[in-house]
Design a protein around this motif. Structure first.
Motif, PDB file in Angstrom:
ATOM      1  N   ILE A 125      -4.512  -3.971  -5.800  1.00  0.00           N
ATOM      2  CA  ILE A 125      -4.046  -3.888  -3.993  1.00  0.00           C
ATOM      3  C   ILE A 125      -3.897  -4.940  -3.237  1.00  0.00           C
ATOM      4  O   ILE A 125      -3.193  -5.214  -2.263  1.00  0.00           O
ATOM      5  N   PHE A 126      -4.108  -6.644  -3.788  1.00  0.00           N
ATOM      6  CA  PHE A 126      -4.490  -8.138  -3.653  1.00  0.00           C
ATOM      7  C   PHE A 126      -3.132  -8.109  -3.372  1.00  0.00           C
ATOM      8  O   PHE A 126      -2.271  -8.537  -1.795  1.00  0.00           O
ATOM      9  N   ILE A 127      -2.326  -8.056  -4.145  1.00  0.00           N
ATOM     10  CA  ILE A 127      -1.055  -7.982  -4.109  1.00  0.00           C
ATOM     11  C   ILE A 127      -0.277  -7.552  -3.011  1.00  0.00           C
ATOM     12  O   ILE A 127       1.273  -8.246  -2.757  1.00  0.00           O
ATOM     13  N   CYS A 128      -0.091  -5.772  -2.990  1.00  0.00           N
ATOM     14  CA  CYS A 128       0.195  -5.317  -2.562  1.00  0.00           C
ATOM     15  C   CYS A 128      -0.229  -5.428  -0.692  1.00  0.00           C
ATOM     16  O   CYS A 128       0.662  -6.205   0.243  1.00  0.00           O
ATOM     17  N   ASN A 129      -1.841  -5.875  -0.827  1.00  0.00           N
ATOM     18  CA  ASN A 129      -2.058  -6.481   1.002  1.00  0.00           C
ATOM     19  C   ASN A 129      -1.103  -7.607   1.074  1.00  0.00           C
ATOM     20  O   ASN A 129      -0.817  -7.872   2.424  1.00  0.00           O
ATOM     21  N   THR A 130      -1.002  -8.779   0.733  1.00  0.00           N
ATOM     22  CA  THR A 130      -0.790  -9.512   0.140  1.00  0.00           C
ATOM     23  C   THR A 130       0.802 -10.396   0.297  1.00  0.00           C
ATOM     24  O   THR A 130       1.602 -11.213   0.778  1.00  0.00           O
ATOM     25  N   ILE A 170     -10.354  -8.816   1.934  1.00  0.00           N
ATOM     26  CA  ILE A 170     -11.708  -8.689   2.070  1.00  0.00           C
ATOM     27  C   ILE A 170     -11.787  -7.349   2.102  1.00  0.00           C
ATOM     28  O   ILE A 170     -12.138  -6.446   1.661  1.00  0.00           O
ATOM     29  N   GLN A 171     -10.074  -6.924   2.815  1.00  0.00           N
ATOM     30  CA  GLN A 171     -10.116  -5.346   2.120  1.00  0.00           C
ATOM     31  C   GLN A 171      -9.793  -4.704   0.931  1.00  0.00           C
ATOM     32  O   GLN A 171     -10.683  -3.608  -0.040  1.00  0.00           O
ATOM     33  N   THR A 172      -9.382  -5.837   0.037  1.00  0.00           N
ATOM     34  CA  THR A 172      -9.529  -5.233  -1.463  1.00  0.00           C
ATOM     35  C   THR A 172     -11.061  -5.415  -2.214  1.00  0.00           C
ATOM     36  O   THR A 172     -11.054  -4.628  -2.841  1.00  0.00           O
ATOM     37  N   ALA A 190       2.242 -18.525  10.281  1.00  0.00           N
ATOM     38  CA  ALA A 190       1.701 -19.737   8.855  1.00  0.00           C
ATOM     39  C   ALA A 190       0.402 -18.689   9.153  1.00  0.00           C
ATOM     40  O   ALA A 190      -0.074 -18.351   8.214  1.00  0.00           O
ATOM     41  N   ALA A 191       0.221 -19.732  10.597  1.00  0.00           N
ATOM     42  CA  ALA A 191      -1.777 -19.584  10.487  1.00  0.00           C
ATOM     43  C   ALA A 191      -2.030 -17.794  10.745  1.00  0.00           C
ATOM     44  O   ALA A 191      -2.585 -17.021   9.919  1.00  0.00           O
ATOM     45  N   LEU A 192      -1.103 -16.588  11.130  1.00  0.00           N
ATOM     46  CA  LEU A 192      -1.204 -15.369  11.306  1.00  0.00           C
ATOM     47  C   LEU A 192      -0.996 -14.549   9.804  1.00  0.00           C
ATOM     48  O   LEU A 192      -2.003 -13.888   9.253  1.00  0.00           O
ATOM     49  N   HIS A 193      -0.069 -15.256   8.793  1.00  0.00           N
ATOM     50  CA  HIS A 193      -0.293 -14.763   7.902  1.00  0.00           C
ATOM     51  C   HIS A 193      -1.670 -15.386   6.960  1.00  0.00           C
ATOM     52  O   HIS A 193      -1.540 -14.419   5.609  1.00  0.00           O
ATOM     53  N   PHE A 222      -3.983 -12.355   8.251  1.00  0.00           N
ATOM     54  CA  PHE A 222      -3.433 -11.021   8.049  1.00  0.00           C
ATOM     55  C   PHE A 222      -2.986 -10.361   7.213  1.00  0.00           C
ATOM     56  O   PHE A 222      -4.219  -9.610   6.302  1.00  0.00           O
ATOM     57  N   ASP A 223      -2.203 -11.824   6.213  1.00  0.00           N
ATOM     58  CA  ASP A 223      -2.358 -11.218   4.910  1.00  0.00           C
ATOM     59  C   ASP A 223      -3.231 -11.798   3.564  1.00  0.00           C
ATOM     60  O   ASP A 223      -3.477 -11.061   2.667  1.00  0.00           O
ATOM     61  N   VAL A 224      -3.370 -12.757   4.037  1.00  0.00           N
ATOM     62  CA  VAL A 224      -4.386 -13.687   2.665  1.00  0.00           C
ATOM     63  C   VAL A 224      -5.800 -13.005   2.973  1.00  0.00           C
ATOM     64  O   VAL A 224      -6.698 -12.482   2.365  1.00  0.00           O
ATOM     65  N   PHE A 225      -6.243 -13.405   4.055  1.00  0.00           N
ATOM     66  CA  PHE A 225      -8.127 -13.369   4.587  1.00  0.00           C
ATOM     67  C   PHE A 225      -8.369 -11.593   4.827  1.00  0.00           C
ATOM     68  O   PHE A 225      -9.069 -11.020   4.074  1.00  0.00           O
TER      69      PHE A 225
END
Length: 249
Positions: free
Chosen positions: A112-117, A227-229, A214-217, A220-223
């Motif tokens: 899930i984490f790799i999918c999310n990011t 969290i969702q993972t 970069a800040a948006l990624h 939305f992607d990392v943070f």
């Protein structure tokens, strides 16, 4: 709604550049029915391949460092990850329950984490497709109900009528709402980030994109993806531990 407007030429030109929905790539004839390979399928294969390569590399690096009797960055990452995962599952399920589910939770978390990011690499996150998140939630749902049947037996049926028989319909609905709520929570949050990033790239001029993505990624992607993972995996171990009677550890 946006997709409908774009297809009929009713949306602004910029919307056509903001590609945030699932695209059908290759048609396949499947027993007389035409199905399509979509962006979700392609991105899922890429994610799975990335996980396989990553795990094989870390496995090789870990055993090599163990044979040579020295610590490396890769072996340290492996040990830290395994220790963190072990404590995470044991805190929720206890040591007895953790040994049965730690491998599943580890794979679930990594996938899930790799999918999310994966949006960082320009992919459309597979978890932005409800078909993916629903399948993940259904797997968890089966494990939850299996634990309920195995450890509670007749009390499982009895619990459907508690605290009063009139609560039976609501208890049944609550059971089947579990995979729906888990899948929609993950899907909605990841899709929201995917849509916003696609709109940002497709609708703003080039000078507004310098440095800001970069800040948006990162958010939305990392943070948000992290969290969702964590939430999905925490709900998984909590629900299973509840059916096993091991919430107290």
């Amino acid at each position: 709604m946006v997709v409908h407007l774009v297809e009929h030429g009713l949306a602004p030109t910029h919307f056509k550049e903001a590609d945030f929905y699932i695209n059908e790539l290759f048609p396949i004839n499947f027993f007389g029915t035409t199905v399509h390979i979509t962006t979700t399928h392609v991105c899922t294969v890429i994610v799975i391949a990335a996980i396989m390569i990553l795990t094989l590399f870390l496995r090789h690096a870990f055993f090599k460092a163990e044979r040579e009797g020295r610590m490396t960055t890769a072996s340290t990452i492996v040990e830290l990850g395994v220790d963190t995962l072990t404590h995470f599952v044991e805190d929720a399920m206890g040591k007895k329950g953790a040994k049965h589910y730690i491998n599943y939770i580890g794979v679930l978390f990594l996938y899930i984490f790799i999918c999310n990011t994966s949006g960082i690499l320009g992919l459309r996150p597979p978890t932005a497709d409800f078909g993916t998140t629903l399948c993940l939630a259904l797997i968890t749902f089966v494990m939850i109900e299996y634990a309920d049947i195995r450890y509670n037996k007749f009390n499982m049926v009895k619990g459907l009528f508690e605290p009063f028989p009139l609560f039976f319909p609501m208890n049944v609905i609550s059971i089947f709402s579990t995979p729906l709520s888990m899948s929609l929570r993950l899907f909605g949050n990841i899709l929201g980030g995917t849509v916003l990033m696609a709109l940002y790239y497709g609708m703003l001029p080039w000078f507004a994109k310098l440095g800001v993505p970069a800040a948006l990624h990162a958010y939305f992607d990392v943070f948000s993806g992290g969290i969702q993972t964590y939430v999905f995996c925490m709900l998984t171990v909590t629900f299973i531990a509840d059916k096993r009677g091991e919430l107290s550890g």
